[in-house]
Design a protein around this motif. Structure first.
Motif, PDB file in Angstrom:
ATOM      1  N   THR A 237     -37.063  36.947  52.055  1.00  0.00           N
ATOM      2  CA  THR A 237     -35.512  36.859  51.716  1.00  0.00           C
ATOM      3  C   THR A 237     -34.657  37.382  53.015  1.00  0.00           C
ATOM      4  OG1 THR A 237     -36.033  37.508  49.379  1.00  0.00           O
ATOM      5  CG2 THR A 237     -33.760  37.997  50.434  1.00  0.00           C
ATOM      6  N   ASP A 238     -35.014  38.399  53.464  1.00  0.00           N
ATOM      7  CA  ASP A 238     -34.421  39.096  55.006  1.00  0.00           C
ATOM      8  C   ASP A 238     -34.426  37.856  55.905  1.00  0.00           C
ATOM      9  OD1 ASP A 238     -34.092  41.426  53.652  1.00  0.00           O
ATOM     10  OD2 ASP A 238     -35.666  42.627  54.403  1.00  0.00           O
ATOM     11  N   ILE A 239     -35.355  37.224  56.158  1.00  0.00           N
ATOM     12  CA  ILE A 239     -35.548  36.081  57.128  1.00  0.00           C
ATOM     13  C   ILE A 239     -34.606  35.033  56.744  1.00  0.00           C
ATOM     14  CG2 ILE A 239     -36.869  34.427  58.082  1.00  0.00           C
ATOM     15  CD1 ILE A 239     -39.389  36.423  57.972  1.00  0.00           C
ATOM     16  N   ALA A 240     -34.299  34.780  55.458  1.00  0.00           N
ATOM     17  CA  ALA A 240     -33.497  33.606  55.027  1.00  0.00           C
ATOM     18  C   ALA A 240     -32.303  34.113  55.281  1.00  0.00           C
ATOM     19  CB  ALA A 240     -33.753  33.289  53.706  1.00  0.00           C
ATOM     20  N   ARG A 241     -31.717  35.388  55.120  1.00  0.00           N
ATOM     21  CA  ARG A 241     -30.409  35.888  55.360  1.00  0.00           C
ATOM     22  C   ARG A 241     -29.919  35.790  56.823  1.00  0.00           C
ATOM     23  NH1 ARG A 241     -30.885  41.257  51.900  1.00  0.00           N
ATOM     24  NH2 ARG A 241     -28.727  41.660  52.472  1.00  0.00           N
ATOM     25  N   VAL A 242     -30.833  36.180  57.632  1.00  0.00           N
ATOM     26  CA  VAL A 242     -30.777  36.224  59.100  1.00  0.00           C
ATOM     27  C   VAL A 242     -30.486  34.821  59.551  1.00  0.00           C
ATOM     28  CG1 VAL A 242     -31.699  36.289  61.304  1.00  0.00           C
ATOM     29  CG2 VAL A 242     -31.980  38.462  59.633  1.00  0.00           C
ATOM     30  N   SER A 243     -31.279  33.766  59.057  1.00  0.00           N
ATOM     31  CA  SER A 243     -31.274  32.432  59.347  1.00  0.00           C
ATOM     32  C   SER A 243     -29.867  31.885  59.002  1.00  0.00           C
ATOM     33  CB  SER A 243     -32.343  31.567  58.756  1.00  0.00           C
ATOM     34  OG  SER A 243     -32.517  30.404  59.144  1.00  0.00           O
ATOM     35  N   LYS A 244     -29.354  32.223  57.623  1.00  0.00           N
ATOM     36  CA  LYS A 244     -28.190  31.849  57.172  1.00  0.00           C
ATOM     37  C   LYS A 244     -27.106  32.020  58.247  1.00  0.00           C
ATOM     38  CE  LYS A 244     -25.189  32.312  53.342  1.00  0.00           C
ATOM     39  NZ  LYS A 244     -24.932  32.966  52.180  1.00  0.00           N
ATOM     40  N   GLY A 245     -27.051  33.174  58.976  1.00  0.00           N
ATOM     41  CA  GLY A 245     -25.993  33.783  59.777  1.00  0.00           C
ATOM     42  C   GLY A 245     -26.324  33.124  61.177  1.00  0.00           C
ATOM     43  N   GLY A 246     -27.292  32.302  61.346  1.00  0.00           N
ATOM     44  CA  GLY A 246     -27.577  31.868  62.697  1.00  0.00           C
ATOM     45  C   GLY A 246     -28.287  32.383  63.509  1.00  0.00           C
ATOM     46  N   GLY A 247     -29.350  33.328  63.111  1.00  0.00           N
ATOM     47  CA  GLY A 247     -30.243  34.040  64.048  1.00  0.00           C
ATOM     48  C   GLY A 247     -31.470  33.278  63.997  1.00  0.00           C
ATOM     49  N   GLY A 248     -32.165  33.468  65.217  1.00  0.00           N
ATOM     50  CA  GLY A 248     -33.478  33.262  65.237  1.00  0.00           C
ATOM     51  C   GLY A 248     -34.645  34.523  65.081  1.00  0.00           C
ATOM     52  N   VAL A 249     -35.751  34.225  64.218  1.00  0.00           N
ATOM     53  CA  VAL A 249     -36.486  35.380  63.670  1.00  0.00           C
ATOM     54  C   VAL A 249     -37.787  35.308  64.308  1.00  0.00           C
ATOM     55  CG1 VAL A 249     -37.122  36.658  61.718  1.00  0.00           C
ATOM     56  CG2 VAL A 249     -35.095  35.260  61.843  1.00  0.00           C
ATOM     57  N   GLY A 250     -38.248  36.556  64.733  1.00  0.00           N
ATOM     58  CA  GLY A 250     -39.873  36.721  64.925  1.00  0.00           C
ATOM     59  C   GLY A 250     -40.342  37.568  63.785  1.00  0.00           C
ATOM     60  N   ALA A 251     -41.452  36.948  63.193  1.00  0.00           N
ATOM     61  CA  ALA A 251     -42.156  37.801  62.215  1.00  0.00           C
ATOM     62  C   ALA A 251     -43.429  38.043  62.575  1.00  0.00           C
ATOM     63  CB  ALA A 251     -42.159  37.022  60.844  1.00  0.00           C
ATOM     64  N   TYR A 252     -43.609  39.507  62.602  1.00  0.00           N
ATOM     65  CA  TYR A 252     -45.159  39.800  62.663  1.00  0.00           C
ATOM     66  C   TYR A 252     -45.926  40.019  61.481  1.00  0.00           C
ATOM     67  CZ  TYR A 252     -48.957  43.188  64.349  1.00  0.00           C
ATOM     68  OH  TYR A 252     -50.162  43.574  64.282  1.00  0.00           O
ATOM     69  N   LEU A 253     -46.821  39.461  61.348  1.00  0.00           N
ATOM     70  CA  LEU A 253     -47.893  39.565  60.085  1.00  0.00           C
ATOM     71  C   LEU A 253     -49.237  40.367  60.508  1.00  0.00           C
ATOM     72  CD1 LEU A 253     -46.026  36.600  60.007  1.00  0.00           C
ATOM     73  CD2 LEU A 253     -47.405  36.443  57.890  1.00  0.00           C
ATOM     74  N   GLY A 254     -49.240  40.802  61.353  1.00  0.00           N
ATOM     75  CA  GLY A 254     -50.577  41.589  61.710  1.00  0.00           C
ATOM     76  C   GLY A 254     -51.250  42.559  60.622  1.00  0.00           C
ATOM     77  N   TYR A 255     -50.283  42.938  59.667  1.00  0.00           N
ATOM     78  CA  TYR A 255     -50.482  44.000  58.734  1.00  0.00           C
ATOM     79  C   TYR A 255     -50.962  43.164  57.417  1.00  0.00           C
ATOM     80  CZ  TYR A 255     -48.624  47.826  61.133  1.00  0.00           C
ATOM     81  OH  TYR A 255     -48.244  48.968  61.986  1.00  0.00           O
ATOM     82  N   VAL A 256     -50.909  41.957  57.270  1.00  0.00           N
ATOM     83  CA  VAL A 256     -51.162  41.166  56.151  1.00  0.00           C
ATOM     84  C   VAL A 256     -52.499  41.016  55.933  1.00  0.00           C
ATOM     85  CG1 VAL A 256     -50.897  39.079  54.885  1.00  0.00           C
ATOM     86  CG2 VAL A 256     -48.866  40.197  56.092  1.00  0.00           C
ATOM     87  N   ARG A 257     -53.159  41.176  54.930  1.00  0.00           N
ATOM     88  CA  ARG A 257     -54.718  41.289  54.632  1.00  0.00           C
ATOM     89  C   ARG A 257     -55.234  39.881  54.848  1.00  0.00           C
ATOM     90  NH1 ARG A 257     -55.169  44.010  49.417  1.00  0.00           N
ATOM     91  NH2 ARG A 257     -53.250  45.063  50.135  1.00  0.00           N
ATOM     92  N   ALA A 258     -56.615  39.565  55.487  1.00  0.00           N
ATOM     93  CA  ALA A 258     -57.113  38.223  55.856  1.00  0.00           C
ATOM     94  C   ALA A 258     -57.771  37.615  54.361  1.00  0.00           C
ATOM     95  CB  ALA A 258     -58.055  38.459  56.660  1.00  0.00           C
ATOM     96  N   ALA A 259     -57.658  36.292  54.672  1.00  0.00           N
ATOM     97  CA  ALA A 259     -58.315  35.598  53.449  1.00  0.00           C
ATOM     98  C   ALA A 259     -59.675  35.883  53.090  1.00  0.00           C
ATOM     99  CB  ALA A 259     -58.439  33.946  54.078  1.00  0.00           C
ATOM    100  N   GLY A 260     -59.709  36.083  51.765  1.00  0.00           N
ATOM    101  CA  GLY A 260     -61.028  36.689  51.193  1.00  0.00           C
ATOM    102  C   GLY A 260     -61.031  38.005  51.054  1.00  0.00           C
ATOM    103  N   ALA A 261     -59.895  38.890  51.550  1.00  0.00           N
ATOM    104  CA  ALA A 261     -59.931  40.360  51.391  1.00  0.00           C
ATOM    105  C   ALA A 261     -59.612  40.627  49.705  1.00  0.00           C
ATOM    106  CB  ALA A 261     -58.756  40.856  52.221  1.00  0.00           C
ATOM    107  N   PRO A 262     -60.027  41.875  49.283  1.00  0.00           N
ATOM    108  CA  PRO A 262     -59.609  42.025  47.831  1.00  0.00           C
ATOM    109  C   PRO A 262     -58.437  42.433  47.731  1.00  0.00           C
ATOM    110  CG  PRO A 262     -60.797  43.810  49.121  1.00  0.00           C
ATOM    111  CD  PRO A 262     -61.041  42.854  49.983  1.00  0.00           C
ATOM    112  N   ILE A 263     -57.864  42.329  46.275  1.00  0.00           N
ATOM    113  CA  ILE A 263     -56.605  42.437  45.880  1.00  0.00           C
ATOM    114  C   ILE A 263     -56.730  43.415  44.770  1.00  0.00           C
ATOM    115  CG2 ILE A 263     -54.395  41.884  45.196  1.00  0.00           C
ATOM    116  CD1 ILE A 263     -54.494  39.222  46.912  1.00  0.00           C
ATOM    117  N   ARG A 264     -56.385  44.593  44.613  1.00  0.00           N
ATOM    118  CA  ARG A 264     -56.577  45.603  43.397  1.00  0.00           C
ATOM    119  C   ARG A 264     -57.857  45.813  43.309  1.00  0.00           C
ATOM    120  NH1 ARG A 264     -52.046  43.714  39.299  1.00  0.00           N
ATOM    121  NH2 ARG A 264     -52.717  41.626  39.840  1.00  0.00           N
ATOM    122  N   GLY A 265     -58.746  45.539  44.265  1.00  0.00           N
ATOM    123  CA  GLY A 265     -60.089  45.838  44.048  1.00  0.00           C
ATOM    124  C   GLY A 265     -61.047  44.321  43.709  1.00  0.00           C
ATOM    125  N   VAL A 266     -60.045  43.330  43.325  1.00  0.00           N
ATOM    126  CA  VAL A 266     -60.973  42.008  43.345  1.00  0.00           C
ATOM    127  C   VAL A 266     -61.253  41.340  44.440  1.00  0.00           C
ATOM    128  CG1 VAL A 266     -60.671  39.936  41.949  1.00  0.00           C
ATOM    129  CG2 VAL A 266     -59.504  41.791  40.867  1.00  0.00           C
TER     130      VAL A 266
END
Length: 838
Positions: free
Chosen positions: A322-351
């Motif tokens: 949502t924040d990136i969409a709001r920045v984009s609407k105002g004409g800004g370019g965005v860099g997004a760092y996704l290094g904290y997001v867990r990898a494919a196959g990682a558990p979610i809530r123990g699953v």
């Protein structure tokens, strides 16, 4: 007097004698100072302002027809029809030709007259378009001034349309500036800020600063871009604002809170307005495109670049989207760092195996980039960054490829990889590399690997922490060859231009605000390097019929950009005569002040960006026109002289920027977290080897007085604003000295700025034939003086050997570059590529 109307309809009544000529200024009475100062390029007055067109000679006793009786000029959607006046058109051409007397206009006239007189009727706008196209078509190595000839015709059109819409005489070129402010504020095009901040007398004083002669600095291409994208118009795209009024409006808007309430403060403010107008109108600098677009108008923000750090939670991921969409609407370019997001196959809530990894979320950002833009004026643009040790890195590197499973592709975002020294060392020795899930590392070790970096080349905290993870058998890993990962990087770069490269250890070693945080990634264009952190939701409670959400703001990076036009500011002399000094000492302080004021005036679309902006008060003063400057100075791109010049010039710019920010701190206070920074301790100056008496003195002053801005320099791509200013983009070489650009119904020639027989040898080799290793060395020399980074492209043939491209990347890393931008490949004969065939 202006140029005669090039639409060339016969006037209702011809004057028997021409208007008297405007007398030239008295010797020594030339305008000076911020309000009316001229550059050397303006030393020749426009003959059409001083010399009237010659009277029409008619034979005695009979009327001379202006053109064939059945040739008509139509206006006002065909509702008005007047006979074509050939003599009037010829006078109009001759008036412009007087500025460029060496151009041969005989064939130009024949073509234009033929276009008109072959037809029964010609629309006035179509005739002006034809006049411009015919002038542009004649641009070549020996006559590049045809581009300025075309600009004069287009200028007259703008003057005429603005005067018609604003009800003043077109001969004045510019009408009442106060009237323009009031009229466009009434139409809800301008905001009321300037009218509220300045008195009518001050606005009248500002209006007198306008120098129409500076419109003659524009090429047609630059003027057309400025007029069609950035000048204020109404909803029907009718012309109201003219080029000098855009510069003045930006100056007034950015300086509105300067000075004070007293008379002295108001005088000081108007002096600063004059300085800002001087810098902009002489094209010594440009502001970022959002500032150029939005300053003084209703809505819109003023900043170009934003960086978000995505939290590893469903709430955090969608909040970031949502924040990136709001920045984009105002004409800004965005860099997004996704290094904290867990990898494919990682558990979610123990699953176990529940996570889909980063790719599905990047596809969401891809859809946001496509769906949200600035009202169709500027496309949404997002770059996604991921660490080279993240377990999803292989799928990430394939995101933009044209082959493979398209369900796993995201073609509308740009990819970038965050690379530690340790990985490059593994590539060098052809060693193993290990990929991990960041969530698992955090769960078992209690910390994230990306929160560390190597404090020195070959030694530091990151490599020790990385080895801890490798040695911990509880943590799953995938083992790959480092060179194989790098091969995938290069395959994607040659096919798509990305991923961009972010050398995280060098970035954080040279971060002047490392006492307050980490830099995890860069922005869309790889030149912004500032502390980052994810914004996290703390709680969400119901209060009556309202839902109250509390979030802890992270560092959401925003940077405010402007750029020095090296092709004018460094070679231009202030004053009269043969002075050889440039304008940098006068330019940089006003530029830093303008950027600093953007921080307080900005209405950012994301609240945490406002918090970060005021915490660090970061600015990004950059440059463009490097190749233009080398050509004007007769310096070969591939030479050692170019490297030495790069080093000396950017050290000087850095010195002036630090000095200007220090002076601002004395006046307005330091940025809030200055204490403990490398600026404060002096580490910034020591690490860069600034040991001269001037630097040592400045470092001592900074320690006492502080700095206004936590980061100062960044070199952005700035292609659009460089085009407006008639120079070359950023620190890039030109694509070609002369080429043809294909339009829908014709081809237009494009010549390098300042192209002549003298500059041709320094432009002759286009970007793909210049030695890219020389480009790396130039950038390594300038990078030392830039606290953030440089949007630096590689230009390589698509047939380049993998070993050569790898060597380029390794050289960039070894030389201390912090980032690299696109790998721009082109199909040129490998035999022509001297630098990459050896």
């Amino acid at each position: 007097m202006t140029h005669p109307d090039p639409t060339c309809a016969a006037p209702a009544a011809a004057s028997a004698s021409p208007s008297p000529p405007v007398p030239p200024p008295a010797p020594g009475a030339g305008p000076a100072g911020p309000a009316t100062g001229h550059s050397p390029l303006q030393s020749i007055a426009n003959p059409c302002d001083a010399i009237p067109p010659p009277p029409v000679e008619r034979p005695t006793g009979s009327a001379q027809p202006a053109a064939p009786a059945d040739t008509w000029i139509t206006k006002e959607a065909g509702n008005r029809r007047l006979p074509f006046d050939r003599a009037r058109l010829e006078r109009s051409i001759d008036a412009i030709h007087a500025e460029f007397p060496h151009l041969d206009v005989a064939d130009y006239k024949r073509s234009v007259f033929g276009f008109v007189e072959r037809k029964a009727a010609v629309n006035a706008d179509d005739l002006v378009d034809h006049l411009i196209r015919e002038a542009e078509a004649r641009v070549d190595l020996t006559a590049p001034e045809w581009e300025h000839f075309a600009a004069r015709i287009y200028l007259h059109r703008l003057y005429k349309r603005a005067s018609r819409n604003r009800f003043y005489d077109a001969a004045q070129k510019y009408g009442s500036y106060v009237g323009l402010q009031e009229s466009l504020a009434d139409r809800n095009i301008y905001s009321n800020d300037i009218l509220h901040a300045y008195s009518k007398e001050e606005l009248e004083q500002a209006g007198r600063m306008i120098d129409p002669g500076r419109d003659r600095l524009f090429t047609y291409n630059g003027l057309y871009l400025l007029a069609t994208r950035y000048l204020a118009t109404d909803n029907a795209r009718n012309v109201y604002e003219l080029p000098q009024e855009r510069w003045l409006t930006i100056a007034l808007y950015l300086m509105q809170n300067e000075g004070g309430t007293g008379q002295g403060g108001r005088e000081r403010r108007m002096q600063l307005v004059g300085e800002a107008y001087w810098a902009l109108s002489n094209l010594y600098m440009t502001v970022a495109t959002p500032t150029l677009q939005n300053a003084g108008k209703v809505g819109g923000q003023l900043s170009s670049c934003f960086i978000d750090t995505v939290d590893d939670s469903l709430q955090g991921i969608y909040d970031s989207n949502t924040d990136i969409a709001r920045v984009s609407k105002g004409g800004g370019g965005v860099g997004a760092y996704l290094g904290y997001v867990r990898a494919a196959g990682a558990p979610i809530r123990g699953v176990p195996n529940a996570s889909g990894g980063v790719v599905p979320w990047i596809k969401q950002l891809n859809n946001t980039a496509v769906s949200v833009d600035q009202l169709g004026q500027r496309k949404g643009a997002v770059a996604v960054y991921l660490d080279i040790w993240h377990r999803d890195i292989e799928a990430f590197l394939d995101l933009r490829l044209n082959n493979g499973d398209q369900r796993l592709r995201a073609h509308d975002v740009f990819t970038a990889v965050c690379i530690p020294d340790l990985f490059m060392e593994a590539v060098e020795r052809r060693g193993d590399w290990y990929l991990f899930d960041p969530y698992e590392v955090k769960r078992i070790k209690g910390w994230y690997l990306q929160d560390f970096y190597d404090e020195a080349r070959g030694d530091g905290t990151f490599r020790r922490k990385y080895q801890e993870v490798v040695d911990d058998e509880r943590i799953a890993r995938k083992t790959v060859k480092a060179i194989d990962i790098f091969k995938r990087i290069m395959v994607s770069q040659l096919e798509t231009g990305s991923p961009f490269m972010f050398y995280r250890d060098e970035v954080n070693r040279k971060n002047p605000n490392k006492h307050c945080g980490m830099v995890y990634s860069s922005n869309l264009c790889t030149e912004i390097l500032q502390n980052q952190g994810p914004t996290r939701m703390i709680r969400e409670v119901i209060s009556g019929d309202q839902i109250v959400t509390t979030r802890q703001a992270g560092d959401f990076v925003v940077c405010n950009l402007s750029s020095i036009n090296l092709g004018r500011a460094v070679v231009a002399a202030e004053g009269q005569g043969d002075l050889i000094s440039d304008v940098l000492e006068r330019l940089v302080p006003i530029q830093v002040r303008m950027l600093d004021n953007v921080i307080d005036l900005n209405e950012l679309p994301v609240p945490q960006a406002t918090i970060t902006n005021r915490k660090y008060r970061a600015i990004g003063l950059g440059t463009f026109g490097w190749h233009h400057l080398l050509a004007l100075k007769g310096v070969d791109w591939n030479s050692a002289e170019a490297e030495e010049f790069s080093d000396a010039l950017y050290e000087r710019i850095n010195y002036l920027a630090v000095q200007a920010s220090m002076e601002l701190a004395k006046e307005k206070g330091t940025y809030p977290v200055f204490a403990g920074s490398d600026w404060h301790t002096g580490a910034y100056f020591r690490e860069r080897g600034y040991n001269s008496p001037a630097w040592l003195d400045l470092a001592a002053q900074v320690a006492v007085n502080g700095l206004r801005n936590g980061w100062l320099l960044a070199v952005a791509p700035n292609m659009s604003t460089a085009q407006i200013a008639g120079s070359t983009a950023s620190i890039d070489p030109i694509y070609s000295a002369f080429y043809y650009e294909e339009k829908k119904d014709y081809r237009r020639p494009v010549a390098a700025p300042g192209l002549s027989l003298e500059t041709w040898p320094y432009y002759e080799k286009g970007a793909w034939k210049l030695d890219q290793f020389a480009s790396v060395r130039q950038n390594a020399r300038r990078q030392r003086h830039i606290d953030q980074s440089i949007s630096f492209n590689f230009y390589v043939p698509s047939t380049i050997r993998a070993s050569t491209l790898l060597d380029l990347h390794m050289t960039a890393w070894r030389e201390g570059l912090k980032t690299t931008y696109y790998v721009r490949s082109n199909d040129i004969d490998i035999a022509e590529c001297e630098w990459c065939s050896s």
